[in-house]
Structure formats: structure tokens, C-alpha cells
Design a protein around this motif. Structure first.
Motif, short mmCIF file in Angstrom:
data_model
loop_
_atom_site.label_atom_id
_atom_site.label_comp_id
_atom_site.label_asym_id
_atom_site.label_seq_id
_atom_site.Cartn_x
_atom_site.Cartn_y
_atom_site.Cartn_z
N GLN A 159 0.82 -1.21 0.00
CA GLN A 159 0.00 0.00 0.00
C GLN A 159 0.85 1.25 0.00
O GLN A 159 0.43 2.30 -0.51
N ASP A 160 2.07 1.18 0.56
CA ASP A 160 2.96 2.33 0.59
C ASP A 160 3.81 2.45 -0.67
O ASP A 160 4.70 3.30 -0.75
N GLY A 161 3.57 1.60 -1.65
CA GLY A 161 4.30 1.66 -2.90
C GLY A 161 5.54 0.79 -2.96
O GLY A 161 6.19 0.70 -4.01
N ARG A 162 5.89 0.14 -1.86
CA ARG A 162 7.09 -0.71 -1.87
C ARG A 162 6.86 -1.94 -2.76
O ARG A 162 5.75 -2.46 -2.83
N VAL A 163 7.91 -2.38 -3.41
CA VAL A 163 7.82 -3.56 -4.28
C VAL A 163 7.92 -4.81 -3.40
O VAL A 163 8.94 -5.03 -2.74
N LEU A 164 6.88 -5.62 -3.42
CA LEU A 164 6.89 -6.87 -2.66
C LEU A 164 7.55 -7.99 -3.47
O LEU A 164 8.28 -8.81 -2.92
N CYS A 165 7.28 -8.01 -4.78
CA CYS A 165 7.86 -9.04 -5.65
C CYS A 165 7.63 -8.65 -7.10
O CYS A 165 6.56 -8.16 -7.45
N THR A 166 8.65 -8.83 -7.93
CA THR A 166 8.53 -8.68 -9.38
C THR A 166 8.87 -10.00 -10.02
O THR A 166 9.93 -10.57 -9.76
N SER A 167 7.96 -10.50 -10.84
CA SER A 167 8.16 -11.78 -11.52
C SER A 167 8.42 -11.50 -13.00
O SER A 167 7.62 -10.84 -13.67
N ASP A 201 -2.95 -6.75 8.02
CA ASP A 201 -4.37 -7.01 7.83
C ASP A 201 -5.05 -5.77 7.26
O ASP A 201 -4.86 -4.66 7.77
N GLY A 202 -5.81 -5.96 6.18
CA GLY A 202 -6.51 -4.85 5.57
C GLY A 202 -5.69 -4.05 4.58
O GLY A 202 -6.21 -3.11 3.95
N GLU A 203 -4.42 -4.37 4.40
CA GLU A 203 -3.57 -3.62 3.48
C GLU A 203 -4.06 -3.81 2.04
O GLU A 203 -4.44 -4.91 1.64
N ILE A 204 -4.04 -2.74 1.27
CA ILE A 204 -4.45 -2.80 -0.14
C ILE A 204 -3.21 -2.97 -1.01
O ILE A 204 -2.35 -2.10 -1.08
N LEU A 205 -3.12 -4.13 -1.66
CA LEU A 205 -2.01 -4.42 -2.55
C LEU A 205 -2.38 -4.00 -3.98
O LEU A 205 -3.54 -4.01 -4.36
N THR A 206 -1.38 -3.64 -4.75
CA THR A 206 -1.57 -3.31 -6.15
C THR A 206 -0.83 -4.32 -7.01
O THR A 206 0.38 -4.53 -6.84
N LEU A 207 -1.57 -4.96 -7.91
CA LEU A 207 -0.98 -5.92 -8.84
C LEU A 207 -0.95 -5.28 -10.23
O LEU A 207 -1.97 -4.81 -10.72
N GLU A 208 0.23 -5.27 -10.83
CA GLU A 208 0.43 -4.63 -12.14
C GLU A 208 0.98 -5.65 -13.12
O GLU A 208 2.07 -6.18 -12.93
#
Length: 238
Positions: A159-167, A201-208
Motif C-alpha cells: 500500500q505504501d508503494g514498496r515492491v513486494l515481488c517482481t516476476s 491485515d486490511g492492506e491494499i495491494l496493487t498488482l500490475e
């Protein structure tokens, strides 16, 4: 799904399940239901619903093939449970998801696949994004994408814009199995250091999901993640 491209008139179109390239029955659009339970629209050009059992891609006139039997082989390994192992929760995220809410309950509207239109006079890639709330978070243990030919990459952001994973994709360059020239043969995998990435919990993830700017049917933008509620104090084992 197994698609036989031997002798296909259009191998690329065959792997994208282009409807016009398959021997669909005459009443196909009159009886075939889409993911929403409604009849497929007549402008449905390709995807999962045109790659059904016992259908075949159009073949070249000079091709004389033969049937063959295939089987899937896999191994299952069981281990004894101990204090160094923790359970995981498995999620499949979809870049077609358009999340709505019913009060505090999110309602997911995944389309599973989508068509990428060819935009002429444009060199920019095709981007599809989804904002997905995670009712239950946890520590990210594993992540990878399921994509199709033409993918540039797929990224999951916090939600803060950090990259969790790039495939990222791996394309084949040879003729041997798992290295077929021009085919997408794999997507890279993320294994973060256990405990280093936590989704709240409740965090909004962004999938691109990013594809090349070319007409494609049956494109997908799925992302698989494993989450753990806690991390073992000692050796980590999934």
C-alpha cells in the motif's frame, strides 16, 4: 490445460485460443457460458472458453499427424511436523479483479483473462492494474506470476508503494523440452528472507501486469503468494 500445436496453421494464435482457429461446433455461441454464467458474446475472440476438451486448432494442409497419449507425473513428499514448520495460506491474485464492497466485506470480480487490443502508433506496453485488499495479511514467503507469451513483467506492490515481488519471464531459445524457442517457459520466483516482508491485515495491494503492445487473446495476470502468520525462531522450512 494441454494445447497440441503440432502442425498448427497458426501456433501463436493456437496457444492464445483464438476462436476462429479452432474447430468450434456451429452452435458454440448459442450454448457456451462465460465466467459470469451468461452466454458468450459474439465478439468473444479467444481465450479459455474456445479451448475446450476435444477441440483442435486448424492444421496446415501438408501436416499428417498422429494421436499420442500423454500423462502427468509428479511426486508428493510427506514430512513429519515439528516446531520448525509453520502453516501457510495460499492466495491467487488477479489483475482483472475489480473489487467492490458490501459494507466491510470485499466482493471480488475477477475475469480470469482479458484481451489486449493492438494500439497502433504507440510503443508503450499494455498495463493492467488491480487494487486488492488483503483481509488477512502475514509474512510473504513466496511469490510468482502466471502469465502468457508477450509478458514484460508483473509486480506486486504494498500500500505504501514498496515492491513486494517482481516476476519476470523466461523465453525459450532451443528445441528441447522446457526451452522451446519463442515460448514462455517460466516466470521468476521471489523468496524473501523470512520475516523481511509483512503484509498487514486490511492492506491494499496493487498488482500490475505488463504485456507488449500487441493484439492477444486469453491474456492472464495472475499472481500466487504464500503468507505465514508467524516465522519459526530457528531453521525455516516450508
Amino acid at each position: 490445460m494441454v494445447i497440441d500445436t503440432r502442425g498448427a496453421h497458426d501456433r501463436k494464435g493456437c496457444t492464445e485460443c483464438r476462436c476462429k482457429l479452432l474447430n468450434l461446433p456451429n452452435n458454440f455461441y448459442n450454448v457456451t457460458l462465460g465466467i459470469n454464467g451468461q452466454l458468450l458474446p459474439r465478439n468473444y475472440k479467444g481465450g479459455l472458453f474456445c479451448c475446450q476438451d476435444n477441440l483442435q486448432c486448424k492444421l496446415r494442409n501438408d501436416f499428417h499427424g498422429r494421436t499420442r497419449n500423454l500423462s502427468l507425473r509428479y511426486k508428493i513428499r510427506w514430512v513429519d511436523w515439528d516446531e520448525h514448520q509453520v502453516p501457510l495460506r495460499f492466495y491467487i491474485l488477479d489483475s482483472t479483479d475489480r473489487v467492490r464492497s458490501n459494507g466491510s466485506t470485499p466482493i471480488h470480480d475477477c475475469q480470469v483473462e482479458y484481451t489486449i487490443p493492438r494500439i497502433h502508433d504507440c510503443d508503450l506496453p499494455h498495463v493492467k492494474k488491480a487494487n486488492i485488499p488483503m483481509t488477512k495479511g502475514g509474512y510473504l514467503i513466496y511469490g510468482t506470476a502466471h502469465m502468457h507469451i508477450g509478458v514484460v513483467n508483473t509486480s506486486l506492490y504494498g500500500q505504501d508503494g514498496r515492491v513486494l515481488c517482481t516476476s519476470k519471464p523466461k523465453y525459450g531459445t532451443g528445441k528441447e523440452a522446457e526451452n522451446e524457442n519463442g515460448y514462455l517457459v517460466g516466470m521468476s520466483v521471489c523468496y524473501p528472507k523470512p520475516g523481511s516482508i509483512k503484509i498487514t491485515d486490511g492492506e491494499i495491494l496493487t498488482l500490475e501486469s505488463i504485456y507488449e503492445n500487441k493484439f492477444r487473446t486469453g491474456a492472464m495476470g495472475h499472481f500466487y503468494i504464500y503468507l505465514a502468520d508467524q516465522i519459526p525462531n530457528k531453521d525455516f522450512t516450508v
